[in-house]
Design an enzyme around this catalytic site. Structure first.
Site, short mmCIF file in Angstrom:
data_model
loop_
_atom_site.label_atom_id
_atom_site.label_comp_id
_atom_site.label_asym_id
_atom_site.label_seq_id
_atom_site.Cartn_x
_atom_site.Cartn_y
_atom_site.Cartn_z
N GLU A 170 7.02 11.09 -1.82
CA GLU A 170 7.98 11.06 -0.71
C GLU A 170 9.09 10.04 -0.90
O GLU A 170 8.89 9.01 -1.53
CB GLU A 170 7.26 10.64 0.58
CG GLU A 170 6.25 11.62 1.05
CD GLU A 170 5.42 11.04 2.21
OE1 GLU A 170 5.94 10.23 2.99
OE2 GLU A 170 4.26 11.43 2.30
N CYS A 182 -3.38 2.73 5.72
CA CYS A 182 -2.29 3.39 4.99
C CYS A 182 -2.67 4.81 4.53
O CYS A 182 -3.72 5.02 3.93
CB CYS A 182 -1.90 2.54 3.78
SG CYS A 182 -0.53 3.23 2.85
N1 SAH Z 1 2.17 -1.00 -1.83
C1 SAH Z 1 3.27 -1.72 -1.26
C2 SAH Z 1 4.37 -0.84 -0.72
C3 SAH Z 1 4.02 0.39 0.06
S1 SAH Z 1 3.71 0.33 1.76
C4 SAH Z 1 2.78 -2.65 -0.19
O1 SAH Z 1 1.61 -2.65 0.12
O2 SAH Z 1 3.58 -3.43 0.31
C5 SAH Z 1 5.10 -0.29 2.62
C6 SAH Z 1 4.69 -1.07 3.87
O3 SAH Z 1 4.16 -0.23 4.90
C7 SAH Z 1 3.60 -2.09 3.58
O4 SAH Z 1 3.90 -3.29 4.25
C8 SAH Z 1 2.38 -1.42 4.17
O5 SAH Z 1 1.38 -2.35 4.42
C9 SAH Z 1 2.95 -0.76 5.39
N2 SAH Z 1 2.14 0.30 5.97
C10 SAH Z 1 1.33 1.16 5.34
N3 SAH Z 1 0.73 1.99 6.23
C11 SAH Z 1 1.20 1.64 7.44
C12 SAH Z 1 0.97 2.14 8.76
N4 SAH Z 1 0.12 3.13 9.00
N5 SAH Z 1 1.62 1.54 9.77
C13 SAH Z 1 2.49 0.52 9.54
N6 SAH Z 1 2.75 0.02 8.32
C14 SAH Z 1 2.11 0.57 7.28
#
Ligand code: SAH
Length: 344
Positions: A90, A117
């Protein structure tokens, strides 16, 4: 077949030389990539013979739009791309006052296992190539007609778990003959791989590093982010401190507030204490609910924010864009996977 779109112009020149072609062709081909050429046939200033040779020797397989959702609220566009091998990733185009920003993926799936996530539910399938990362930017731009000025590596996958590819991607988008996007217009988000943060610091890039902290205490963080079991908050923040000392760039800490998990007053207090003395910025995020997860958004956003601010922490609350179109981390891919499973 050679992946020439992942190459820098000088590498492309060397490769072309091997095919008996003059080096200057490299510049022509490189620039065609960034104009969004989807096939060698479109490169009309190359001879037909060379175009045919390139098609035999090199891959240039742009992603297809598998799904596209446009937010009626704010014009955010979410793309689900189908890659050459059938896997999907995505990207999201967001329109901000300071310019159009594209959020891109760096892996098919993710192996970090964060409890909240959607990207990690089915694990990691494979790393993306630099060209596959680049194509997300190029084809988002081409399809939407919106020139992209900022890039965030916050899509599916863990950028520091695909380190060399991400470094190459940064060189490509930063290149004057490429997209020429400055490092200060790029953000990289990591779940906190401390050793890799130290390694990244050595490159002294001017990009913005975001660290997904989500909890200030080891017990909570290890529960929702398995990566913490190996590293621990203390060691992670040590790396962050060193990162700032080496690069001079303030780190942004992501904190998704989860009901009853990481939203207590004592956690705000501990977070403020742990960040004391280091230039930091906390970005509070409203949790996006994931169908497979029991975790719910906190109702204490304002109180948590105030408590941090009262303790001298710089806090912002992430504006929610595209909430009508699954526009967060891995949700669209997940939905497509669930629908495919139902069909079987
Ligand atoms: N792997 C990297 C980047 C991808 S996620 C990381 O962990 O930073 C990008 C951001 O979205 C990260 O801060 C992650 O923790 C957050 N994130 C993932 N799932 C989420 C959700 N369901 N609600 C809010 N933030 C989320």
């Amino acid at each position: 077949m050679t992946d020439i779109k992942s190459m820098l112009p000088e590498e492309l020149a060397a490769w072309l030389k091997g095919l008996g072609e003059p080096a200057f062709r490299a510049g022509q081909i490189f620039r065609w990539f960034y104009r969004g050429a989807a096939s060698f046939d479109e490169m009309t200033d190359l001879s037909k013979a060379l175009r045919e040779k390139l098609a035999r020797e090199a891959i240039l397989s742009p992603p297809e739009v598998a799904r596209k959702q446009v937010s009626a609220q704010d014009g955010t566009i979410k793309y689900l791309w189908r890659l050459a091998d059938g896997n999907c990733v995505e990207s999201v185009l967001m329109r901000y006052q300071h310019g159009n920003t594209v959020c891109i993926s760096c892996q098919v799936g993710c192996r970090m296992g964060c409890a909240f996530c959607a990207s990690t539910i089915a694990g990691k399938v494979r790393d993306l190539t630099p060209a596959e990362m680049l194509d997300q930017v190029l084809f988002t731009q081409l399809d939407s007609g919106a020139p992209v000025s900022n890039i965030v590596l916050m899509g599916i996958g863990e950028p520091l778990d695909n380190f060399d590819t991400v470094m190459r991607f940064l060189e490509l988008v930063n290149h004057p003959d490429g997209l020429n996007i400055g490092m200060r217009h790029i953000s990289l988000s990591t779940c906190g791989l401390a050793e890799q943060i130290d390694k990244l610091a050595g490159y002294r890039l001017q990009l913005t590093l975001s660290v997904s902290l989500h909890a200030p205490d080891d017990e909570t963080r290890s529960r929702i982010m398995p990566v913490n079991r190996a590293v621990g908050v203390e060691r992670l923040l040590d790396s962050c401190r060193r990162y700032f000392q080496t690069t001079g760039r303030r780190i942004s800490y992501e904190y998704a507030l989860i009901d009853g998990v990481n939203d207590a007053d004592w956690q705000a207090d501990l977070l403020a204490r742990r960040l004391r003395g280091m230039p930091a910025h906390v970005n509070l995020i409203g949790l996006n609910e994931v169908e497979e997860s029991p975790l719910r958004p906190s109702r204490r956003m304002a109180a948590f924010q105030k408590r941090l601010e009262d303790r001298g922490v710089t806090v912002t609350v992430r504006r929610k864009l595209g909430s009508d179109i699954d526009a967060s981390c891995g949700q669209l891919r997940r939905r497509a996977m669930r629908e495919a499973e139902r069909k079987i």
